[in-house]
Design a protein around this motif. Structure first.
Motif, short mmCIF file in Angstrom:
data_model
loop_
_atom_site.label_atom_id
_atom_site.label_comp_id
_atom_site.label_asym_id
_atom_site.label_seq_id
_atom_site.Cartn_x
_atom_site.Cartn_y
_atom_site.Cartn_z
N THR A 179 0.86 -1.19 0.00
CA THR A 179 0.00 0.00 0.00
C THR A 179 0.90 1.23 0.00
OG1 THR A 179 -0.12 0.34 2.41
CG2 THR A 179 -1.63 -1.29 1.45
N GLU A 180 0.30 2.39 -0.18
CA GLU A 180 1.08 3.63 -0.19
C GLU A 180 1.75 3.90 1.15
OE1 GLU A 180 -1.90 3.96 -3.52
OE2 GLU A 180 -1.92 3.21 -1.46
N ASN A 181 1.28 3.22 2.20
CA ASN A 181 1.89 3.41 3.53
C ASN A 181 2.96 2.36 3.85
OD1 ASN A 181 0.27 5.65 4.22
ND2 ASN A 181 -1.42 4.30 4.79
N THR A 182 3.16 1.40 2.96
CA THR A 182 4.21 0.40 3.16
C THR A 182 5.58 1.09 3.19
OG1 THR A 182 2.93 -1.33 2.03
CG2 THR A 182 5.32 -1.66 2.20
N LYS A 202 -3.72 17.08 -5.11
CA LYS A 202 -2.37 17.55 -4.78
C LYS A 202 -1.92 16.91 -3.48
CE LYS A 202 -3.07 22.20 -6.74
NZ LYS A 202 -3.11 23.65 -6.41
N GLY A 203 -0.59 16.84 -3.30
CA GLY A 203 -0.06 16.28 -2.06
C GLY A 203 -0.41 14.82 -1.88
N GLU A 204 -0.44 14.08 -2.98
CA GLU A 204 -0.88 12.69 -2.94
C GLU A 204 0.17 11.73 -3.53
OE1 GLU A 204 -3.41 11.53 -1.49
OE2 GLU A 204 -5.00 13.05 -1.44
N ILE A 205 0.14 10.50 -3.04
CA ILE A 205 0.92 9.40 -3.60
C ILE A 205 -0.06 8.29 -3.95
CG2 ILE A 205 2.74 7.68 -3.19
CD1 ILE A 205 3.89 9.60 -1.10
N PHE A 206 0.03 7.77 -5.17
CA PHE A 206 -0.87 6.71 -5.60
C PHE A 206 -0.09 5.54 -6.21
CE2 PHE A 206 -3.67 10.53 -6.32
CZ PHE A 206 -4.59 10.25 -5.32
N ASN A 207 -0.50 4.33 -5.87
CA ASN A 207 -0.07 3.15 -6.61
C ASN A 207 -0.89 3.07 -7.89
OD1 ASN A 207 1.70 2.32 -4.58
ND2 ASN A 207 0.19 0.99 -3.61
N VAL A 208 -0.23 2.82 -9.01
CA VAL A 208 -0.92 2.71 -10.29
C VAL A 208 -0.54 1.37 -10.91
CG1 VAL A 208 -1.27 3.73 -12.57
CG2 VAL A 208 -0.81 5.21 -10.59
N GLY A 209 -1.46 0.43 -10.86
CA GLY A 209 -1.19 -0.90 -11.39
C GLY A 209 -2.49 -1.60 -11.71
N GLY A 244 -3.34 -4.32 -9.79
CA GLY A 244 -3.76 -4.96 -8.55
C GLY A 244 -3.83 -6.46 -8.67
N LYS A 245 -3.20 -7.00 -9.74
CA LYS A 245 -3.23 -8.45 -9.99
C LYS A 245 -1.84 -8.96 -10.31
CE LYS A 245 -7.87 -8.20 -12.05
NZ LYS A 245 -8.65 -8.45 -13.29
N LEU A 246 -1.67 -10.25 -10.14
CA LEU A 246 -0.41 -10.91 -10.47
C LEU A 246 -0.58 -11.85 -11.65
CD1 LEU A 246 0.96 -11.84 -6.92
CD2 LEU A 246 2.10 -10.36 -8.56
N MET A 267 0.79 -4.29 -6.02
CA MET A 267 0.36 -3.16 -5.20
C MET A 267 -1.16 -3.10 -5.07
SD MET A 267 2.87 -0.18 -6.75
CE MET A 267 2.17 -0.31 -8.40
N SER A 268 -1.61 -2.62 -3.93
CA SER A 268 -3.03 -2.32 -3.76
C SER A 268 -3.35 -1.02 -4.50
CB SER A 268 -3.35 -2.14 -2.27
OG SER A 268 -4.62 -1.53 -2.11
N ILE A 269 -4.45 -1.01 -5.23
CA ILE A 269 -4.88 0.21 -5.92
C ILE A 269 -6.18 0.75 -5.31
CG2 ILE A 269 -3.65 -0.22 -8.07
CD1 ILE A 269 -6.27 -1.34 -9.23
N CYS A 270 -6.45 0.37 -4.08
CA CYS A 270 -7.69 0.80 -3.41
C CYS A 270 -7.73 2.32 -3.23
CB CYS A 270 -7.81 0.13 -2.04
SG CYS A 270 -8.12 -1.65 -2.12
N LYS A 271 -6.59 2.91 -2.87
CA LYS A 271 -6.57 4.36 -2.60
C LYS A 271 -6.92 5.17 -3.83
CE LYS A 271 -3.66 8.22 -1.14
NZ LYS A 271 -2.32 8.68 -0.72
#
Length: 313
Positions: free
Chosen positions: A132-135, A230-237, A239-241, A281-285
Motif C-alpha cells: 500500500t502507499e503506507n508500506t 495535490k499532495g498525494e501518492i498513488f499506486n498505479v497498477g 492490482g493483480k499478479l 500493489m493495492s490500488i484501493c486508494k
C-alpha cells in the motif's frame, strides 16, 4: 493549461504527448534523439526543446513561459539502464529532480506529477503483499533507490506534488536493438513478430504486476482534469499478479490468432544468485480517491501490441 513533460521522448512521455488533447499547450524536454519521428505524428500544440533536466539555465527559460503543470518522466527507466551509466542516472534522477522542484517553486507551478515505481518497495526482498502507499520503502536495487530519494525530496519540498508509483508498464512495441533492456513481455512479443521461440529463464512461476500504458495515460489525464488532486501518492497498477509462464502462454496463443504463428515456450536454467519474489500493489486508494481503475485486460493489451507490432519494426 501549459504542461512541461520531461523525458518526453521516452516510453511513457511520448505516449502522453501523442495522446493529450489539443487544448493542452505542451512543452517536451528531452535529449531529442526521437524528435524527427515525433514531428510526423504529434499535433501542433507541442513545442520540442532539446536539452537536459540538469541544465539550470534552460529550465529557467522554459519556466519563464508560464508552466502550470510539470509531468516528470525523465531518467533511465529500470535498473539495467541505470546500471549501464550510473553517474548519468544519478545526475538525472537526483540532481535533475532537485532542479525541477526548485524551479517549480520559484515559478509557482500548480502541480508536479512524478513518475515513480513499484521498485521503491523492493525488488529482490520477499515482503508482505500487496504493497500500500503506507508500506515502508525498502528499495534494494539502484533504480528503486534513486526513485525513493527523488520521492523524498519532492514530498519535503513541493506541496503540490502527485507521485505515481507505477507497476511494470507495457503496451508499446519498441525495436529490439538490445533485448537485455527489454522486459519479459516485449521479448515474448518479439518472438512472435520474428517467428522464434519464447525463452523463459527458470521455472516461470515468478509473478509480476503489469499495467497497460493507456491505463497510465488515463490516470494522468484524470489528475490533469481535477485541480484538487495535490499532495498525494498513488499506486498505479492492475492490482493483480500474472506468472511469467502464464504471460508466455497468453502471448503464444495470441500469436497464433494474429500471425498464424504460435511460438514454442522453452525453459532454460535461470540465475540462482537472484530471486524475484511476487510483488504487486493495492490500488484501493486511487480507486477511492479519484475514481481511476485499469480498464485494459492483459489479453486485450497483448493483442493490441501484436496488432501494432509490425508498425514498430
Amino acid at each position: 493549461m501549459k504542461i512541461l513533460i520531461t523525458g518526453g521522448g521516452g516510453y511513457i512521455g511520448s505516449y502522453i504527448i501523442n495522446n493529450l488533447p489539443k487544448k493542452y499547450d505542451i512543452i517536451c524536454l528531452d535529449h531529442g534523439k526521437k524528435y524527427s519521428q515525433f514531428n510526423k505524428s504529434v499535433k501542433n500544440n507541442v513545442t520540442f526543446i532539446k536539452g537536459d533536466v540538469t541544465d539550470s539555465n534552460l529550465l529557467e527559460k522554459i519556466m519563464n513561459k508560464g508552466i502550470d503543470t510539470i509531468i516528470h518522466c525523465a531518467g533511465g527507466a529500470g535498473n539495467p539502464v541505470c546500471m549501464e551509466d550510473p553517474m548519468n542516472a544519478l545526475s538525472s534522477h537526483i540532481h535533475g529532480t532537485q532542479l525541477l522542484i526548485q524551479k517549480s517553486i520559484k515559478f509557482k507551478v500548480k502541480r508536479f506529477i512524478y513518475m515513480s515505481t513499484l521498485a521503491v518497495y523492493s525488488t529482490f526482498t520477499k515482503r508482505k503483499i500487496p504493497f500500500t502507499e503506507n508500506t515502508e520503502l525498502k528499495p534494494d536495487d539502484f533504480y528503486g533507490t534513486l526513485k525513493m530519494i527523488a520521492e523524498k525530496y519532492i514530498k519535503e519540498n513541493q506541496p503540490n506534488h502527485v507521485i505515481l508509483r507505477l507497476a511494470n508498464v507495457y503496451g508499446k512495441v519498441t525495436k529490439a536493438q538490445n533485448k537485455t533492456k527489454l522486459g519479459a513481455i516485449e521479448n515474448f512479443i518479439h518472438a512472435v513478430l520474428e517467428k522464434t521461440n519464447i525463452t523463459i529463464y527458470g521455472t516461470g512461476k515468478q509473478k509480476m504486476e503489469l499495467v497497460h500504458i493507456k491505463d497510465v495515460y488515463n490516470c494522468i489525464l484524470t489528475i490533469l482534469k481535477n485541480s484538487k488532486i495535490k499532495g498525494e501518492i498513488f499506486n498505479v497498477g492492475s492490482g493483480k499478479l500474472v506468472s511469467i509462464e502464464e504471460l508466455a502462454t497468453i502471448i503464444s496463443n495470441s500469436g497464433k490468432k494474429f500471425y498464424r504463428y504460435e511460438p514454442k515456450v522453452k525453459k532454460i536454467s535461470g540465475r540462482k544468485d537472484k530471486v524475484w519474489p511476487d510483488r504487486f500493489m493495492s490500488i484501493c486508494k486511487i480507486r477511492k480517491k479519484i475514481g481511476w481503475k485499469p480498464k485494459i485486460s492483459l489479453t486485450n493489451g497483448i493483442e493490441l501490441m501484436l496488432e501494432n507490432g509490425k508498425k514498430a519494426r
